[in-house]
Design a protein around this motif. Structure first.
Motif, PDB file in Angstrom:
ATOM      1  N   LEU A 167       5.327   1.302 -16.409  1.00 21.46           N
ATOM      2  CA  LEU A 167       5.867   1.798 -15.143  1.00 21.46           C
ATOM      3  C   LEU A 167       4.981   2.897 -14.568  1.00 21.46           C
ATOM      4  CD1 LEU A 167       9.672   1.892 -16.028  1.00 21.46           C
ATOM      5  CD2 LEU A 167       8.582   0.379 -14.345  1.00 21.46           C
ATOM      6  N   HIS A 168       4.479   3.773 -15.429  1.00 28.66           N
ATOM      7  CA  HIS A 168       3.563   4.835 -14.993  1.00 28.66           C
ATOM      8  C   HIS A 168       2.334   4.227 -14.318  1.00 28.66           C
ATOM      9  CE1 HIS A 168      -0.038   7.344 -15.720  1.00 28.66           C
ATOM     10  NE2 HIS A 168       0.756   8.371 -15.498  1.00 28.66           N
ATOM     11  N   ASP A 169       1.773   3.177 -14.925  1.00 27.77           N
ATOM     12  CA  ASP A 169       0.578   2.555 -14.364  1.00 27.77           C
ATOM     13  C   ASP A 169       0.882   1.841 -13.047  1.00 27.77           C
ATOM     14  OD1 ASP A 169      -0.768   3.508 -16.542  1.00 27.77           O
ATOM     15  OD2 ASP A 169      -0.907   1.586 -17.584  1.00 27.77           O
ATOM     16  N   LEU A 170       2.043   1.224 -12.958  1.00 22.90           N
ATOM     17  CA  LEU A 170       2.435   0.590 -11.699  1.00 22.90           C
ATOM     18  C   LEU A 170       2.585   1.637 -10.591  1.00 22.90           C
ATOM     19  CD1 LEU A 170       5.091  -1.948 -13.025  1.00 22.90           C
ATOM     20  CD2 LEU A 170       2.893  -2.545 -11.980  1.00 22.90           C
ATOM     21  N   ALA A 171       3.167   2.782 -10.947  1.00 19.95           N
ATOM     22  CA  ALA A 171       3.344   3.849  -9.956  1.00 19.95           C
ATOM     23  C   ALA A 171       2.007   4.319  -9.406  1.00 19.95           C
ATOM     24  CB  ALA A 171       4.116   5.010 -10.576  1.00 19.95           C
ATOM     25  N   GLY A 172       0.991   4.335 -10.264  1.00 14.67           N
ATOM     26  CA  GLY A 172      -0.331   4.761  -9.829  1.00 14.67           C
ATOM     27  C   GLY A 172      -0.974   3.826  -8.825  1.00 14.67           C
ATOM     28  N   GLN A 173      -0.456   2.609  -8.711  1.00 19.35           N
ATOM     29  CA  GLN A 173      -1.020   1.636  -7.782  1.00 19.35           C
ATOM     30  C   GLN A 173      -0.299   1.606  -6.434  1.00 19.35           C
ATOM     31  OE1 GLN A 173      -1.935  -2.287  -9.624  1.00 19.35           O
ATOM     32  NE2 GLN A 173      -1.238  -1.368 -11.537  1.00 19.35           N
ATOM     33  N   LEU A 174       0.846   2.248  -6.349  1.00 20.47           N
ATOM     34  CA  LEU A 174       1.597   2.217  -5.100  1.00 20.47           C
ATOM     35  C   LEU A 174       0.928   3.080  -4.023  1.00 20.47           C
ATOM     36  CD1 LEU A 174       5.345   2.470  -6.180  1.00 20.47           C
ATOM     37  CD2 LEU A 174       4.233   0.549  -5.001  1.00 20.47           C
ATOM     38  N   PRO A 175       0.973   2.641  -2.775  1.00 19.34           N
ATOM     39  CA  PRO A 175       0.465   3.477  -1.684  1.00 19.34           C
ATOM     40  C   PRO A 175       1.351   4.709  -1.502  1.00 19.34           C
ATOM     41  CG  PRO A 175       1.562   1.540  -0.806  1.00 19.34           C
ATOM     42  CD  PRO A 175       1.494   1.338  -2.285  1.00 19.34           C
ATOM     43  N   ALA A 176       0.773   5.751  -0.954  1.00 19.42           N
ATOM     44  CA  ALA A 176       1.522   6.995  -0.767  1.00 19.42           C
ATOM     45  C   ALA A 176       2.696   6.805   0.185  1.00 19.42           C
ATOM     46  CB  ALA A 176       0.589   8.088  -0.237  1.00 19.42           C
ATOM     47  N   ARG A 177       2.537   5.947   1.175  1.00 22.82           N
ATOM     48  CA  ARG A 177       3.600   5.714   2.165  1.00 22.82           C
ATOM     49  C   ARG A 177       3.819   4.209   2.336  1.00 22.82           C
ATOM     50  NH1 ARG A 177       0.812  10.133   3.998  1.00 22.82           N
ATOM     51  NH2 ARG A 177       2.071  12.003   4.464  1.00 22.82           N
ATOM     52  N   PRO A 178       4.585   3.593   1.433  1.00 20.28           N
ATOM     53  CA  PRO A 178       4.867   2.159   1.588  1.00 20.28           C
ATOM     54  C   PRO A 178       5.594   1.886   2.899  1.00 20.28           C
ATOM     55  CG  PRO A 178       5.526   2.958  -0.583  1.00 20.28           C
ATOM     56  CD  PRO A 178       5.224   4.164   0.248  1.00 20.28           C
ATOM     57  N   SER A 179       5.324   0.735   3.485  1.00 17.05           N
ATOM     58  CA  SER A 179       5.980   0.375   4.749  1.00 17.05           C
ATOM     59  C   SER A 179       7.237  -0.447   4.514  1.00 17.05           C
ATOM     60  CB  SER A 179       5.007  -0.416   5.642  1.00 17.05           C
ATOM     61  OG  SER A 179       4.526  -1.569   4.967  1.00 17.05           O
ATOM     62  N   ALA A 180       7.586  -0.710   3.257  1.00 17.34           N
ATOM     63  CA  ALA A 180       8.756  -1.533   2.944  1.00 17.34           C
ATOM     64  C   ALA A 180      10.036  -0.710   3.011  1.00 17.34           C
ATOM     65  CB  ALA A 180       8.608  -2.123   1.555  1.00 17.34           C
ATOM     66  N   PRO A 181      11.180  -1.360   3.271  1.00 16.05           N
ATOM     67  CA  PRO A 181      12.468  -0.661   3.233  1.00 16.05           C
ATOM     68  C   PRO A 181      12.999  -0.575   1.807  1.00 16.05           C
ATOM     69  CG  PRO A 181      12.831  -2.930   3.868  1.00 16.05           C
ATOM     70  CD  PRO A 181      11.330  -2.763   3.723  1.00 16.05           C
ATOM     71  N   LEU A 182      12.139  -0.229   0.885  1.00 16.67           N
ATOM     72  CA  LEU A 182      12.475  -0.130  -0.537  1.00 16.67           C
ATOM     73  C   LEU A 182      12.041   1.235  -1.033  1.00 16.67           C
ATOM     74  CD1 LEU A 182      11.020  -3.595  -1.644  1.00 16.67           C
ATOM     75  CD2 LEU A 182      13.449  -3.032  -1.443  1.00 16.67           C
ATOM     76  N   ASN A 183      12.823   1.813  -1.941  1.00 12.36           N
ATOM     77  CA  ASN A 183      12.416   3.115  -2.456  1.00 12.36           C
ATOM     78  C   ASN A 183      11.443   2.959  -3.630  1.00 12.36           C
ATOM     79  OD1 ASN A 183      13.872   2.898  -4.950  1.00 12.36           O
ATOM     80  ND2 ASN A 183      15.743   3.612  -3.960  1.00 12.36           N
ATOM     81  N   HIS A 184      10.951   4.074  -4.101  1.00 12.57           N
ATOM     82  CA  HIS A 184       9.922   4.107  -5.137  1.00 12.57           C
ATOM     83  C   HIS A 184      10.361   3.351  -6.390  1.00 12.57           C
ATOM     84  CE1 HIS A 184       6.485   5.915  -7.260  1.00 12.57           C
ATOM     85  NE2 HIS A 184       7.314   6.174  -8.265  1.00 12.57           N
ATOM     86  N   ASP A 185      11.562   3.626  -6.867  1.00 13.55           N
ATOM     87  CA  ASP A 185      12.032   2.999  -8.107  1.00 13.55           C
ATOM     88  C   ASP A 185      12.279   1.506  -7.925  1.00 13.55           C
ATOM     89  OD1 ASP A 185      13.933   5.886  -9.260  1.00 13.55           O
ATOM     90  OD2 ASP A 185      11.880   5.279  -9.685  1.00 13.55           O
ATOM     91  N   GLU A 186      12.747   1.093  -6.780  1.00 18.83           N
ATOM     92  CA  GLU A 186      12.928  -0.338  -6.524  1.00 18.83           C
ATOM     93  C   GLU A 186      11.585  -1.062  -6.571  1.00 18.83           C
ATOM     94  OE1 GLU A 186      16.702  -0.928  -3.618  1.00 18.83           O
ATOM     95  OE2 GLU A 186      15.019   0.188  -2.770  1.00 18.83           O
ATOM     96  N   LEU A 187      10.573  -0.469  -5.957  1.00 15.87           N
ATOM     97  CA  LEU A 187       9.251  -1.092  -5.979  1.00 15.87           C
ATOM     98  C   LEU A 187       8.701  -1.174  -7.394  1.00 15.87           C
ATOM     99  CD1 LEU A 187       7.684   0.520  -2.782  1.00 15.87           C
ATOM    100  CD2 LEU A 187       8.152  -1.926  -3.138  1.00 15.87           C
ATOM    101  N   LEU A 188       8.899  -0.122  -8.186  1.00 15.94           N
ATOM    102  CA  LEU A 188       8.417  -0.160  -9.569  1.00 15.94           C
ATOM    103  C   LEU A 188       9.151  -1.227 -10.379  1.00 15.94           C
ATOM    104  CD1 LEU A 188       7.910   3.596 -10.519  1.00 15.94           C
ATOM    105  CD2 LEU A 188       6.217   1.927  -9.740  1.00 15.94           C
ATOM    106  N   ALA A 189      10.451  -1.350 -10.170  1.00 17.83           N
ATOM    107  CA  ALA A 189      11.214  -2.390 -10.876  1.00 17.83           C
ATOM    108  C   ALA A 189      10.711  -3.774 -10.487  1.00 17.83           C
ATOM    109  CB  ALA A 189      12.699  -2.249 -10.562  1.00 17.83           C
ATOM    110  N   LEU A 190      10.428  -3.980  -9.213  1.00 16.43           N
ATOM    111  CA  LEU A 190       9.899  -5.264  -8.781  1.00 16.43           C
ATOM    112  C   LEU A 190       8.505  -5.499  -9.350  1.00 16.43           C
ATOM    113  CD1 LEU A 190      11.110  -5.358  -5.070  1.00 16.43           C
ATOM    114  CD2 LEU A 190      11.961  -6.713  -6.996  1.00 16.43           C
ATOM    115  N   GLY A 191       7.719  -4.433  -9.473  1.00 14.77           N
ATOM    116  CA  GLY A 191       6.412  -4.570 -10.105  1.00 14.77           C
ATOM    117  C   GLY A 191       6.538  -4.952 -11.562  1.00 14.77           C
ATOM    118  N   TYR A 192       7.522  -4.370 -12.249  1.00 13.19           N
ATOM    119  CA  TYR A 192       7.755  -4.705 -13.647  1.00 13.19           C
ATOM    120  C   TYR A 192       8.172  -6.165 -13.782  1.00 13.19           C
ATOM    121  CZ  TYR A 192       8.989  -3.916 -18.517  1.00 13.19           C
ATOM    122  OH  TYR A 192       9.019  -3.975 -19.897  1.00 13.19           O
TER     123      TYR A 192
END
Length: 231
Positions: A167-192
């Motif tokens: 999860l830490h490594d996935l977080a490092g790949q996220l853009p600083a300002r995602p344009s999706a209507p999803l929060n940080h943890d939702e995006l990480l869960a989807l990445g997982y």
């Protein structure tokens, strides 16, 4: 990290369970897709308790919680290692616990997991349902760098620790300002669940597919009890 409808997963596991029982006696009782089809975007988002604690816990995989697999599995039993390794990796412990709940649909008996993997080499291992490639990509430079993916079914603390750092490594790949209507943890869960490439597509606003949406819905369902478990 689930593959197909839950009913068919359980049907396949039942067949494997029968085979294992025939070979080894009674054992206690999906893996993750790498793609997501298009579909409706999520309508609800969990409210995370914030990022992982700022203080780091000691390295290693030992903890005061039970680690050896032993019959019925409840993710809340592993609240102590979840808190510890979430702090170590700098991720939200509520998210890590919710992922364990999401992945608990599958029987996590070591012999059953190995029997399944012999017929399906790309299957995932451990209570966090981690694939070999994800584990091997995550472990370099980490406290568990000398451990092997094959150990995950037998060491649940290791499974939690590896998931936290993934999860830490996935977080490092996220853009600083995602344009999706999803929060940080939702995006990480989807990445997982669906992989980093799909996570980044979702972060750019690509609609979440049906399988990924199902994973997200379960995350929402498990969010409150995950927060309670890690308090």
């Amino acid at each position: 990290m689930s593959e197909g409808q839950q009913g068919s997963r359980w049907g396949r596991w039942l067949v494997v369970g029968v085979l294992v029982a025939a070979g080894w006696g009674i054992v206690h009782g999906g893996d993750h897709p790498t793609t997501a089809s298009s579909g409706a975007s999520p309508s609800a988002a969990p409210s995370p308790d914030g990022a992982g604690p700022s203080a780091s816990a000691p390295s290693g995989s030992a903890s005061t919680a039970p680690s050896k697999p032993s019959g019925r599995y409840d993710p809340a039993d592993y609240a102590a290692p979840v808190r510890r390794f979430a702090a170590e990796a700098g991720v939200n412990p509520q998210l890590l616990m919710a992922i364990l709940y999401n992945e608990s649909y599958k029987p996590h008996d070591p012999e059953l997991e190995r029997a399944w993997q012999r017929g399906k080499p790309e299957a995932s291992f451990g209570i966090a349902n981690m694939h070999r490639a994800a584990f091997d990509d995550t472990k370099p430079g980490r406290p568990f760098a000398d451990r092997q993916w094959e150990e995950l079914p037998d060491d649940r603390d290791l499974a939690v620790q590896a998931a936290a750092w993934h999860l830490h490594d996935l977080a490092g790949q996220l853009p600083a300002r995602p344009s999706a209507p999803l929060n940080h943890d939702e995006l990480l869960a989807l990445g997982y669940n669906a992989g980093a490439g799909n996570m980044l597509a979702f972060a750019r606003g690509v609609k979440v597919g049906s399988q990924a949406q199902s994973y997200l819905d379960r995350l929402h369902d498990n969010w409150a009890k995950s927060g309670t478990a890690v308090q």
